[in-house]
Design an enzyme around this catalytic site. Sequence first.
Site, PDB file in Angstrom:
ATOM      1  N   VAL A 197     -31.919  27.743   7.654  1.00  0.00           N
ATOM      2  CA  VAL A 197     -33.345  27.178   7.122  1.00  0.00           C
ATOM      3  C   VAL A 197     -34.305  28.133   7.029  1.00  0.00           C
ATOM      4  CG1 VAL A 197     -34.894  25.597   7.563  1.00  0.00           C
ATOM      5  CG2 VAL A 197     -32.586  25.010   7.925  1.00  0.00           C
ATOM      6  N   ALA A 198     -34.617  29.161   8.184  1.00  0.00           N
ATOM      7  CA  ALA A 198     -35.571  30.034   8.054  1.00  0.00           C
ATOM      8  C   ALA A 198     -35.459  31.042   6.820  1.00  0.00           C
ATOM      9  CB  ALA A 198     -35.654  30.875   9.367  1.00  0.00           C
TER      10      ALA A 198
ATOM     11  N   ILE B  59     -33.832  30.462   3.908  1.00  0.00           N
ATOM     12  CA  ILE B  59     -33.746  30.163   2.458  1.00  0.00           C
ATOM     13  C   ILE B  59     -34.954  29.609   2.232  1.00  0.00           C
ATOM     14  CG2 ILE B  59     -32.685  28.476   1.153  1.00  0.00           C
ATOM     15  CD1 ILE B  59     -30.164  28.554   3.000  1.00  0.00           C
TER      16      ILE B  59
ATOM     17  N   GLU C 165     -36.897  27.622   0.671  1.00  0.00           N
ATOM     18  CA  GLU C 165     -36.788  26.517  -0.057  1.00  0.00           C
ATOM     19  C   GLU C 165     -38.080  25.627  -0.391  1.00  0.00           C
ATOM     20  OE1 GLU C 165     -36.418  26.389   3.067  1.00  0.00           O
ATOM     21  OE2 GLU C 165     -37.479  24.559   3.669  1.00  0.00           O
TER      22      GLU C 165
ATOM     23  N   ASP D 219     -58.995  33.872 -34.432  1.00  0.00           N
ATOM     24  CA  ASP D 219     -60.108  33.512 -35.671  1.00  0.00           C
ATOM     25  C   ASP D 219     -61.342  34.319 -35.304  1.00  0.00           C
ATOM     26  OD1 ASP D 219     -58.227  31.718 -36.562  1.00  0.00           O
ATOM     27  OD2 ASP D 219     -59.089  29.958 -35.704  1.00  0.00           O
TER      28      ASP D 219
ATOM     29  N   ASP E 273     -57.065  26.215 -35.466  1.00  0.00           N
ATOM     30  CA  ASP E 273     -57.445  24.850 -35.660  1.00  0.00           C
ATOM     31  C   ASP E 273     -57.159  23.891 -36.512  1.00  0.00           C
ATOM     32  OD1 ASP E 273     -58.807  26.222 -37.672  1.00  0.00           O
ATOM     33  OD2 ASP E 273     -60.847  26.384 -36.916  1.00  0.00           O
TER      34      ASP E 273
ATOM     35  N   ASP F 150     -52.363  25.147 -39.053  1.00  0.00           N
ATOM     36  CA  ASP F 150     -52.045  26.146 -38.176  1.00  0.00           C
ATOM     37  C   ASP F 150     -51.030  25.780 -37.067  1.00  0.00           C
ATOM     38  OD1 ASP F 150     -54.061  28.099 -39.095  1.00  0.00           O
ATOM     39  OD2 ASP F 150     -55.518  27.107 -37.872  1.00  0.00           O
TER      40      ASP F 150
ATOM     41  N   GLU G 226     -36.926  37.783  10.763  1.00  0.00           N
ATOM     42  CA  GLU G 226     -36.243  36.905  11.680  1.00  0.00           C
ATOM     43  C   GLU G 226     -34.997  37.299  11.907  1.00  0.00           C
ATOM     44  OE1 GLU G 226     -37.520  32.874  10.779  1.00  0.00           O
ATOM     45  OE2 GLU G 226     -39.485  33.741  10.270  1.00  0.00           O
TER      46      GLU G 226
ATOM     47  N   ASN H 108     -40.830  29.030  11.159  1.00  0.00           N
ATOM     48  CA  ASN H 108     -40.646  29.033   9.679  1.00  0.00           C
ATOM     49  C   ASN H 108     -41.461  27.950   9.374  1.00  0.00           C
ATOM     50  OD1 ASN H 108     -39.157  29.050   7.439  1.00  0.00           O
ATOM     51  ND2 ASN H 108     -38.153  27.283   7.795  1.00  0.00           N
TER      52      ASN H 108
ATOM     53  N   THR I 275     -45.558  29.352   9.799  1.00  0.00           N
ATOM     54  CA  THR I 275     -45.729  30.446   9.001  1.00  0.00           C
ATOM     55  C   THR I 275     -45.647  30.301   7.511  1.00  0.00           C
ATOM     56  OG1 THR I 275     -43.751  31.540   9.189  1.00  0.00           O
ATOM     57  CG2 THR I 275     -45.171  32.227  10.926  1.00  0.00           C
TER      58      THR I 275
HETATM   59  P1  ATP Z   1     -61.702  31.960 -39.759  1.00  0.00           P
HETATM   60  O1  ATP Z   1     -60.478  31.763 -40.173  1.00  0.00           O
HETATM   61  O2  ATP Z   1     -61.864  32.931 -38.818  1.00  0.00           O
HETATM   62  O3  ATP Z   1     -62.485  30.438 -39.097  1.00  0.00           O
HETATM   63  P2  ATP Z   1     -63.124  31.409 -42.005  1.00  0.00           P
HETATM   64  O4  ATP Z   1     -64.139  29.837 -41.757  1.00  0.00           O
HETATM   65  O5  ATP Z   1     -63.750  31.835 -43.052  1.00  0.00           O
HETATM   66  O6  ATP Z   1     -62.792  31.985 -41.007  1.00  0.00           O
HETATM   67  P3  ATP Z   1     -61.511  29.538 -43.751  1.00  0.00           P
HETATM   68  O7  ATP Z   1     -62.180  28.193 -42.899  1.00  0.00           O
HETATM   69  O8  ATP Z   1     -60.080  29.324 -43.867  1.00  0.00           O
HETATM   70  O9  ATP Z   1     -61.845  30.518 -42.719  1.00  0.00           O
HETATM   71  O10 ATP Z   1     -62.337  29.606 -44.742  1.00  0.00           O
HETATM   72  C1  ATP Z   1     -62.055  30.446 -45.870  1.00  0.00           C
HETATM   73  C2  ATP Z   1     -63.051  30.841 -46.770  1.00  0.00           C
HETATM   74  O11 ATP Z   1     -63.340  29.442 -47.452  1.00  0.00           O
HETATM   75  C3  ATP Z   1     -64.461  30.967 -46.398  1.00  0.00           C
HETATM   76  O12 ATP Z   1     -64.658  32.365 -46.324  1.00  0.00           O
HETATM   77  C4  ATP Z   1     -65.425  30.259 -47.252  1.00  0.00           C
HETATM   78  O13 ATP Z   1     -65.663  31.319 -48.547  1.00  0.00           O
HETATM   79  C5  ATP Z   1     -64.714  29.397 -47.816  1.00  0.00           C
HETATM   80  N1  ATP Z   1     -65.270  27.952 -47.359  1.00  0.00           N
HETATM   81  C6  ATP Z   1     -65.351  27.792 -45.770  1.00  0.00           C
HETATM   82  N2  ATP Z   1     -65.811  26.810 -45.672  1.00  0.00           N
HETATM   83  C7  ATP Z   1     -65.861  26.259 -46.812  1.00  0.00           C
HETATM   84  C8  ATP Z   1     -66.243  24.660 -46.950  1.00  0.00           C
HETATM   85  N3  ATP Z   1     -66.584  23.730 -46.305  1.00  0.00           N
HETATM   86  N4  ATP Z   1     -66.680  24.485 -48.335  1.00  0.00           N
HETATM   87  C9  ATP Z   1     -66.285  25.446 -49.413  1.00  0.00           C
HETATM   88  N5  ATP Z   1     -65.669  26.584 -49.026  1.00  0.00           N
HETATM   89  C10 ATP Z   1     -65.600  26.787 -47.709  1.00  0.00           C
END
Ligand code: ATP
Length: 903
Positions: free
Chosen positions: A276-277, A279, A281, A323, A643, A647, A712, A737, A740
């Site tokens: 037991v000591a 292993i 566990e 990003d 985001d 993605d 031990e 065991n 400690t």
């Molecule tokens: P990241 O990828 O670092 O967030 P980002 O915001 O520039 O950067 P996207 O959101 O893909 O990336 O935007 C790409 C491009 O689209 C921007 O560089 C801008 O020129 C254009 N864009 C961003 N937001 C808008 C919007 N609300 N309306 C129209 N064009 C936009």
Amino acid sequence: MYYDQEISSVFEELGTSEEGLSSEEAEKRLGEYGKNELKEKEKISIFRLFLSQFKSILIFILIIASIVSALLGETIDAIVILFTVFLAGVLGFVQEYRAEKAIELLKSLTSPEAVVIRNGTEKKISSTELVPGDIILLQTGDRIPVDARINKEFNLKVDESSLTGESVPVQKITDSLPADTPGTDRKNMVYAGTAVVYGRGRAVVTATGMKTSFGELAGLLGTIERSRTPLQESLDKFGRWIGGATLVIVAFVAVLGVLSGFPPLDMFLWGVALAVAAIPEALPAVVTVGLGLGVRRMVKRHALVRKLPSVETLGATDVICTDKTGTLTQNKMTVEKIYVNGQTLNVTGNGYNPEGKFLKGDSEVPEDDKHLRIFLLGAALCNDSNLYEEDGWKITGDPTEAALVVAAAKAGFEKSKLDRKYPRLGEIPFSSESKRMTTFNKLEDNPENFLNSELVTFSKGAPEVILASCTKIFQNGEMKALTPEQAQEISEQVKELANQALRVMALSFRPLEESFSPEKVSFREIPVEKIEEDMVFSGLIGMRDPPREEVKTAIKTCEDAGIKTVMITGDHKVTAAAIARELRILKENDLTLTGSELDSLDESEFENKVEKVSVYSRVYPIHKLRVIEALKKKGHVVAMTGDGVNDAPALKAADMGIAMGITGTDVSKEASSMILADDNFASIVSAVEEGRNIFKNIKNFITYGLTAHIGEVLIVLIAILGWQILPLLAVQILWINLITDGLPPMALSVEPPDRGLMKQKPRNVEEGLITRREIVAGLGLGGLIASQALIVLVWALNSGVPISKLQTMIFTLVVFSEMFNAFNWRSDRYSVFSLGLFTNKPLVYAVLTTVILQLIVVYIPFLQFAFRTVPLSLSELGSITALASTTLISMEIVKYLNARRVH
Ligand code: ATP
């Protein structure tokens, strides 16, 4: 139901309207219908959790051992064994309970939210509070939390594959459908568990919780994976290995013991105790607690880990792909420059405050400047964000868009008023792929009458995308054909603005002919290319998005820690490079790649370059996948942020997918292993530090345990083989065991990061938990503890003290020695004195408690009886303590020598 009714009758039936429910009504309904959640599978009850502690084989053997003892009349042994089993169970329970709590905390932190209309205003609430009759707003990336009937939509497309298996998104509609429409074709409904992949819309909630037709609530976000972590797996393996080895040794010695005249029961009990000591566990549970506690600390530093194994991966991460907007930068945009009519204007003012001027050189641009007016009109109308005053100026929506609203407001264009005056008839939403957004507005009593049209399309987006769709330009008060020279001049301007680290966008518009009138043709039926063609170039806008202050330090920390930072952005090459240079992500010999340059490289060409590239610009989400694959092939452990909906695949493919807590969509959060509560790059770095620290602590307390166990086993082996003496009784081994292995490892798991943690290279993932270093340390220190015991043994034999005193001394010596050893394993490289002796308070308390427990066993009469101990004199106790302290002293010497060798 609902899908075959007109929207007005749906409203009536559900007792709601466009204004939504009142807060009181919503509360009443919440009481009536219950929370919008699926009934969870029964939680493990506390009692069951407690019982589950006794399921282990070892405990089972111990219980048998106690029964055997009882049958043979050794009642005291039987009771003591049962008592230690019980205590071990309690300890295990406490640890697992804490781990369970940590996981629950994660769940509550990552529960999804929804935007509803209540009392006529938009409100963000937890989606568990949704009730039938609520009006819910849907936008790209949302996981739909309820069943609902759509009453408004703008290109709303929903991925229903989670329900139907069909991967093509469904275009949603608002019209009512025939009553015989089958479930999957009810396009005016959205269902819980599906996700919005395009456009936006509004819907009336028709069912919540268990009442949703598919019952598949978007509970995904709240679930935390509980799979065993690689660490636990490797611990299991290690445990099995060491367990097997010990059993063989113990069985061998037990047989030898019986042959040389020890009573068989003693040998049996002793063998069980020793097994037991030896292993470890309890370790997997302690590891879970260690990980769980680490997760809690990460939460404090704004990183929510969704899967326990990720904590380990974090510590091994050597590339972070991030990003730009919002993660490296503040995502607080301010318009600084506007380029219209061939001139660059400076825009003054601060933050979101809508006060400022438009200056040409030193003089103000006249209010009625047509070029600026039409430009700002487009900026405000082709826009989904808004500005309001509440303890200062606040925005809703995307900060890029909000900056445009603020700029327009500086010229007196108030967005909310404009929206009412010039209603939007249609739109093509922004996406990271198209990099533009287009709206279609009715400009009645058009003050800009030079447009000669009541119907106008406005576009905004990446300059090259907008420029490519323009055939005309608005200059000197006229719409004229755009010449190649002018296009060239605009591109030069873009570069110039981008070089100043400004985010540049272009705007265009187009007065529409009668044929596009919405009475004649629905906006959606016109092909996108037709709407976004033949446009008139209006101008450029340059926005400042300052880097987050803490990011520069975080990037430096990464560099010291052997972690490469890579910027992956949708933004313009020049803007991206300018900011990357400022943040020292882009250094002298680094490469930059644009999305299209990446497309032109084949796999092997890209792999040859990938380690040198530190900035990717104008990428599509799909490019992120290529970057991950190439880096992984090169043996890197990659963290990737994201985001948007698109993605999600990259977040899944990365070793560590990191979603944004504020700007991130539900879909991206679900695909991630970690969510950043504040969207901040610096929080990733803190999380990596925590990840490294947790791994270090786990490794340290395992080595601590290993040392003790080896010690031990060695003592007993040597004493039996060399002197035919039992230096420790079975109950004593069990006690050692228990105490400690109880508190000190828990305390070691909360040891704070040491100063060198982020100065070392990332851990090699291939390398297991127990390396040669740990084995050497275990054997060395274990051997040392055994030698200390041998000194006592030889002394005791020579001075003729009774065997019970000898055993009590060794018993106490081992406990004391392991307490000194616990201090050793606060760090495998730094002296305890340099860390500060009392900086890990829990350890000080743990050690004190353990020492007191041991003294109780030695000095309280009835426990003396149970553990067969005799009281020790003060000088004996002093000598034992001095001897035990060599465990700390020798390790300090080793650390000192190692440090000197390194320098
Ligand atoms: P990241 O990828 O670092 O967030 P980002 O915001 O520039 O950067 P996207 O959101 O893909 O990336 O935007 C790409 C491009 O689209 C921007 O560089 C801008 O020129 C254009 N864009 C961003 N937001 C808008 C919007 N609300 N309306 C129209 N064009 C936009």
